[in-house]
Design an enzyme around this catalytic site. Structure first.
Site, PDB file in Angstrom:
ATOM      1  N   VAL A 151       0.895  -1.131   0.076  1.00 20.30           N
ATOM      2  CA  VAL A 151      -0.078  -0.050   0.010  1.00 20.30           C
ATOM      3  C   VAL A 151       0.822   1.116   0.015  1.00 20.30           C
ATOM      4  CG1 VAL A 151      -1.623   1.127   1.185  1.00 20.30           C
ATOM      5  CG2 VAL A 151      -1.867  -1.356   1.155  1.00 20.30           C
ATOM      6  N   GLU A 152       1.877   1.471   0.825  1.00 20.97           N
ATOM      7  CA  GLU A 152       2.835   2.472   0.931  1.00 20.97           C
ATOM      8  C   GLU A 152       3.410   2.829  -0.135  1.00 20.97           C
ATOM      9  OE1 GLU A 152       2.768   4.619   3.301  1.00 20.97           O
ATOM     10  OE2 GLU A 152       1.605   3.935   4.893  1.00 20.97           O
ATOM     11  N   SER A 153       4.234   1.824  -0.800  1.00 27.80           N
ATOM     12  CA  SER A 153       5.514   2.078  -1.702  1.00 27.80           C
ATOM     13  C   SER A 153       5.336   1.074  -2.836  1.00 27.80           C
ATOM     14  CB  SER A 153       6.762   2.078  -0.976  1.00 27.80           C
ATOM     15  OG  SER A 153       7.166   0.532  -0.510  1.00 27.80           O
TER      16      SER A 153
END
Length: 409
Positions: A151-153
């Site tokens: 999700v983040e990166s």
């Protein structure tokens, strides 16, 4: 000895112990059961009639499900990282309110319509996923947490946002500083996968313990929006008579979608065939070994010594901005699990003994008083080649013990 070797020896030892215990128990059980090979009752020392065929059949040992499949169970199927993760998932059986489930379903359909995106991201996760999943499992956290970098990166350890967040876990500079992630001209701990993963998991656990009675979903919301924002939304929900779970809160749009995204990805990984996704093969054990360095070592030097491409080493060590590891710039060097990690550990701590074992010098260990010009003259090399081969930012600042590659890769 690599991590995998230690793990295999442990599993073999544990397996041998279990097998011996079961066989001894089976032998004891056999001795305690009535004998069927003779016609003598040993305790009374008198003869007894032989049993009839029907009695013999009734006396015959019956294999229950456990005993009947014991030997079959020893032939265990090799596990990949996906099967291991599925066993550690904790949120897949949770029944959500209809509105909350609708938010998850929306993201399932989003990813389902783009299966190639999931495949691309999971392939990018290949070097990291098994190790991260292992760290999550050792802490007893939900296995879904290992998917946060998705999700983040998008599992890109060099990812940087326009707001300044960086790394797999997208730490802002201030947050990274507060968590002790070192940043300087030659090293950024936020990009170091090992260091930043430990910091992220520490952060999630500490936030959950301090504010949310161990509720990891609320800690995830705070990870995204900040504890102040989540605590305010939590108090508002509780004032309305709600329980105050993540699904009860009114949060910024991005945070409202944070956990649904994570749960949607885990749902697809739980049953990829159902959603038309083919996950790449990723082994269940870490793909890299960690080497603690006592002296500076450049990626060019490590590449020469290990016969591993410098690009591979750079991809495993994205926190090394200056392409040199050591006590000052990321003390841990990651190398492929299959590489000769014992050699690089020895070279990082020893003198010239190991280097002398090579037929043709491939590296030079810098000694006190050495200069780049003197080293170049000694080996009949051009200084510019030495600078290029070793990615030297400051050619005039060599460090005693530093290894210099003497040939191009």
């Amino acid at each position: 000895m690599t991590y995998r070797t230690i793990r295999q020896r442990f599993l073999l030892s544990a397996g041998s112990t279990v097998i011996m215990g079961l066989l001894m128990a089976a032998a004891a059980n056999s001795e305690a059961s009535p004998g069927t090979l003779g016609s003598f009752n040993v305790s009374s020392n008198t003869t007894t009639p032989l049993p009839s065929p029907r009695e013999e059949q009734a006396r015959a040992p019956r294999l229950d499900a456990y005993h009947g499949h014991f030997w079959d169970s020893l032939s265990l199927e090799p596990q990949d990282v996906w099967s291991v993760m599925r066993q550690s998932f904790q949120w897949q059986e949770i029944t959500l309110p209809l509105e909350a489930q609708a938010r998850v379903d929306e993201w399932i359909e989003h990813y389902r319509a783009r299966p190639q995106n999931i495949v691309e991201i999971t392939r990018r996760a290949t070097p990291w996923l098994a190790w991260i999943s292992e760290q999550v499992s050792e802490r007893g956290l939900p296995g879904e947490i290992a998917l946060i970098p998705f999700v983040e990166s998008s599992f890109d350890p060099s990812a940087k946002s326009h707001r300044g967040a960086a790394g797999l876990w997208q730490f802002m500079p201030g947050t990274g500083d507060a968590l002790g992630l070192v940043r300087n001209q030659s090293y950024d701990g936020r990009l170091d996968v090992v260091t930043s993963t430990q910091a992220a998991l520490d952060y999630l656990e500490s936030q959950a313990a301090e504010w949310y009675q161990g509720d990891i979903m609320l800690s995830l919301a705070a990870y995204n929006a900040g504890a102040g924002t989540v605590n305010k939304a939590l108090r508002s929900a509780q004032s309305q008579g709600l329980d105050g779970s993540y699904w009860d809160l009114s949060l910024p749009s991005e945070t409202m979608q944070y956990v649904p995204k994570l749960k949607a990805i885990a749902t697809i990984i739980q049953n990829p065939e159902r959603y038309g996704v083919e996950l790449p093969d990723i082994q269940a054990t870490p793909a890299f070994a960690k080497i603690q360095l006592e002296n500076p070592l450049s990626l060019a030097e490590a590449s020469q010594l290990l016969d591993v491409s410098q690009q591979t080493l750079a991809e495993l060590n994205p926190g090394l901005l200056g392409a040199q590891a050591g006590p000052r710039n990321g003390q841990t060097l990651l190398v492929p699990e299959s590489a000769d990690s014992e050699l690089i550990a020895e070279l990082s701590q020893s003198t010239d003994a190991v280097l002398a074992s090579t037929d043709t010098p491939a590296v030079h260990r810098v000694e006190s008083g050495d200069s780049l010009s003197a080293i170049a003259a000694r080996y009949n090399l051009d200084q510019r080649d030495l600078i290029r081969w070793n990615a030297l930012d400051r050619p005039g600042a060599l460090t005693p013990g530093q290894l210099l590659a003497l040939t191009a890769r």
